[in-house]
Design an enzyme around this catalytic site. Structure first.
Site, short mmCIF file in Angstrom:
data_model
loop_
_atom_site.label_atom_id
_atom_site.label_comp_id
_atom_site.label_asym_id
_atom_site.label_seq_id
_atom_site.Cartn_x
_atom_site.Cartn_y
_atom_site.Cartn_z
N ILE A 160 0.84 -1.21 0.00
CA ILE A 160 0.00 0.00 0.00
C ILE A 160 0.87 1.25 0.00
O ILE A 160 0.63 2.19 -0.76
CB ILE A 160 -0.98 -0.02 1.20
N ALA A 239 -3.99 3.35 8.14
CA ALA A 239 -3.55 2.02 8.58
C ALA A 239 -4.42 1.52 9.75
O ALA A 239 -5.41 0.80 9.54
CB ALA A 239 -2.09 2.08 8.96
N ARG A 240 -4.05 1.91 10.96
CA ARG A 240 -4.84 1.55 12.14
C ARG A 240 -4.75 2.71 13.14
O ARG A 240 -3.69 3.32 13.32
CB ARG A 240 -4.30 0.28 12.80
N ASP A 264 -8.59 8.00 8.42
CA ASP A 264 -9.63 7.04 8.02
C ASP A 264 -9.83 5.97 9.08
O ASP A 264 -10.75 5.17 8.98
CB ASP A 264 -9.24 6.38 6.68
N GLU A 269 -12.52 2.58 17.13
CA GLU A 269 -13.59 2.89 16.18
C GLU A 269 -14.71 1.84 16.27
O GLU A 269 -14.41 0.68 16.57
CB GLU A 269 -13.02 2.96 14.76
N HIS A 287 -13.31 4.71 8.13
CA HIS A 287 -12.63 3.45 7.75
C HIS A 287 -13.19 2.88 6.44
O HIS A 287 -13.76 1.78 6.42
CB HIS A 287 -12.71 2.42 8.87
N ILE A 288 -13.00 3.65 5.36
CA ILE A 288 -13.52 3.22 4.06
C ILE A 288 -12.40 2.97 3.06
O ILE A 288 -12.63 3.00 1.85
CB ILE A 288 -14.54 4.24 3.49
N GLY A 289 -11.19 2.72 3.56
CA GLY A 289 -10.03 2.56 2.68
C GLY A 289 -10.26 1.58 1.53
O GLY A 289 -9.90 1.85 0.39
N SER A 290 -10.85 0.44 1.82
CA SER A 290 -11.03 -0.58 0.78
C SER A 290 -12.47 -0.63 0.27
O SER A 290 -12.85 -1.57 -0.42
CB SER A 290 -10.64 -1.95 1.34
C1 GLV Z 1 -8.73 -2.77 6.43
O1 GLV Z 1 -8.43 -1.96 7.25
C2 GLV Z 1 -8.05 -4.02 6.26
O2 GLV Z 1 -7.22 -4.38 7.11
O3 GLV Z 1 -8.35 -4.71 5.28
#
Ligand code: GLV
Length: 322
Positions: A160, A239-240, A264, A269, A287-290
């Site tokens: 990433i 990330a986290r 994000d 959360e 948390h909409i990264g993916s």
């Molecule tokens: C999302 O945060 C994942 O770990 O896939």
């Protein structure tokens, strides 16, 4: 005909994944999307040989000790696996798999959105529109900062991080990074390696966190780390949430030590620290990264491929966590 393996499916997946589960397995689901309380999931998992979970299902050592004896694999539909005590699972002989690779591009796109949203004061700008407070175009209104010519520090140049770097180059950012071990030249693509976090911080006009959450990275961005960034830096986290010390970040955002943050992910959360909601220089997303149709479908399929390999074909998992 051999019986289809029973799988506990902890959350609702994209339609194509649900259809494949119905065709190839005997899925067990609780009503609705969830997340569901762990005792209910454990009860439903009784007799199952596989579990398809996500990052909302915390499988700590105590929970893993209570999983049914029939279980052989835990497949998480996420690249991160900090919600699973992998050591405890492995000690019980369980395979643990994640979904690396398929979410790289979507998460990198989202990371650029965080950088842009923070640098261009998107939260304040959007509030003018949504609250009908836009007075006039102003030569000095809502001035953000240019990306071109700034230095982007990436903490964690994995898949990433490298995809973020590729996009960031097109915006004229100069790429720097820190990993425990230097990345390959193919991965680096000319990025400057810093062998300590402190050296990376010193040159990071924008700091992007793309490292996994591990005992080494938790709270890595604390008061001391933030003090080493150039004044007016931008912090971005896709990330986290537990990589940052929230008190330290919030103080730095209040004092202007940080120009802005694009976030994000949050510790605890969805119950994020409420102070983030009130800071105008925080561009926050849930948390909409993916979260694209294609990527979430690919993630679900990757998790199912692993269940298929272990439970139907009797082969090794395809993407085991290491
Ligand atoms: C999302 O945060 C994942 O770990 O896939």
């Amino acid at each position: 005909m051999t019986a289809k393996p029973s799988i506990l499916v902890a959350r609702r997946l994209p339609d194509a994944c649900e259809a494949r589960l119905d065709a190839d397995f005997a899925p067990r689901r609780l009503p609705g999307d969830g997340p569901h309380p762990m005792p209910a999931l454990l009860a439903a998992a009784e007799g199952c040989s596989g579990m398809l979970v996500t990052l909302t299902e915390r499988l700590d050592a105590a929970t893993i000790a209570t999983l049914p004896a029939s279980l052989r694999i835990i497949a998480t539909m996420s690249v991160g696996f900090d919600h699973i005590d992998v050591g405890a699972a492995t000690a019980r002989g369980l395979a643990v798999t994640n979904t690396p690779g398929v979410l790289t591009e979507a998460t990198a796109d989202l990371t650029l959105l965080l950088i842009l949203g923070a640098a261009r004061r998107a939260t304040e700008a959007m509030a003018l529109i949504r609250e009908d407070r836009w007075g006039t175009w102003s030569p000095t209104g809502l001035l953000g900062v240019d990306l071109a010519g700034r230095r982007l520090g990436i903490l964690g140049l994995g898949r990433i991080g490298a995809a973020v770097a590729k996009r960031a180059r097109a915006f004229g950012l100069e790429i720097h990074y820190h990993n425990r071990r230097r990345a390959s030249p193919e991965q680096e693509q000319g990025a400057t390696y810093h062998d300590t976090l402190d050296r990376l911080l010193a040159v990071s006009d924008i700091l992007a966190l793309t490292a996994a959450s591990t005992p080494e990275t938790r709270n890595i961005i604390d008061h001391a780390a933030l003090a080493k960034l150039p004044p007016g830096a931008i912090l971005v986290n896709s990330a986290r949430g537990d990589l940052v010390d929230d008190d330290a970040v919030i103080e730095a955002l209040r004092t202007g030590r940080l120009f802005a943050a694009g976030l994000d992910v949050f510790r605890g959360e969805p119950a994020l620290d409420p102070r983030y909601r009130r800071l105008p220089n925080v561009f926050a997303l849930p948390h909409i990264g993916s979260a694209t149709v294609e990527t979430r479908t690919a993630m679900g399929m990757c998790a199912i491929d692993n269940l298929d390999a272990v439970l139907k074909r009797g082969t090794a998992p395809i993407t085991p966590v290491t």
